[in-house]
Design a protein around this motif. Sequence first.
Motif, PDB file in Angstrom:
ATOM      1  N   UNK A 173     -17.468  23.121  59.308  1.00 49.03           N
ATOM      2  CA  UNK A 173     -18.352  24.198  59.761  1.00 49.03           C
ATOM      3  C   UNK A 173     -19.812  23.828  59.540  1.00 49.03           C
ATOM      4  N   UNK A 174     -20.133  23.304  58.354  1.00 50.40           N
ATOM      5  CA  UNK A 174     -21.511  22.883  58.074  1.00 50.40           C
ATOM      6  C   UNK A 174     -21.961  21.786  59.037  1.00 50.40           C
ATOM      7  N   UNK A 175     -21.086  20.813  59.254  1.00 50.11           N
ATOM      8  CA  UNK A 175     -21.462  19.715  60.144  1.00 50.11           C
ATOM      9  C   UNK A 175     -21.607  20.203  61.578  1.00 50.11           C
ATOM     10  N   UNK A 176     -20.734  21.097  62.016  1.00 51.39           N
ATOM     11  CA  UNK A 176     -20.826  21.635  63.377  1.00 51.39           C
ATOM     12  C   UNK A 176     -22.145  22.379  63.568  1.00 51.39           C
ATOM     13  N   UNK A 177     -22.528  23.200  62.600  1.00 52.30           N
ATOM     14  CA  UNK A 177     -23.805  23.918  62.701  1.00 52.30           C
ATOM     15  C   UNK A 177     -24.987  22.954  62.697  1.00 52.30           C
ATOM     16  N   UNK A 178     -24.910  21.917  61.888  1.00 51.53           N
ATOM     17  CA  UNK A 178     -25.971  20.902  61.860  1.00 51.53           C
ATOM     18  C   UNK A 178     -26.039  20.167  63.191  1.00 51.53           C
ATOM     19  N   UNK A 179     -24.883  19.811  63.711  1.00 51.75           N
ATOM     20  CA  UNK A 179     -24.806  19.058  64.961  1.00 51.75           C
ATOM     21  C   UNK A 179     -25.361  19.873  66.123  1.00 51.75           C
TER      22      UNK A 179
END
Length: 176
Positions: free
Chosen positions: A158-164
Amino acid sequence: MLSNSNPIRQKEIDERIGRFADSFWGAFQMTENGKVKSTLLLYSFCLCWVFIAVYCGCYALLNPPLDRLLAGAPVPLVSLIEALVPSALGTALCCLVWLLPSDKRLLPAGFLWMALLLLACLAALIVLMGWENVPWILQFFGMFALSPILLGGGLSLLLYYRYWKKHPPRRKTGNA
């Protein structure tokens, strides 16, 4: 036992597996300059061992007091709380890696390595302990391995998706 294997086909499959294994393990080897070919693979592999140690520490430190606190409660509730509370704290501690100014792929990759290692351990335990013990093995893994992977892996993705979404990867152009 029926044997329908074609020796030529089996040789081709063995060669493909060998090439894949060589290329995979080659990513961990050094280049001529003394640098690692894939720092993401190496760092995330090492990071997964840190994650495993953090989760083990959380379980070791939190489960005895939780067990005393929940004495007399129904067993399924005790099992659920003793699985989720240490996993939540371990996930919070492991996700502190996100705050480091490094490659943001490290966190989800570390949890992916952890999931792969735990699946390998699950398979080894089933083979070593036998099929008659699978329910006990699955209960153990459900309590101590599934919750860290689901909580930590889910949060890291989830964190990586939001960052991406906010910082899409730049595409290299052929003009240079």
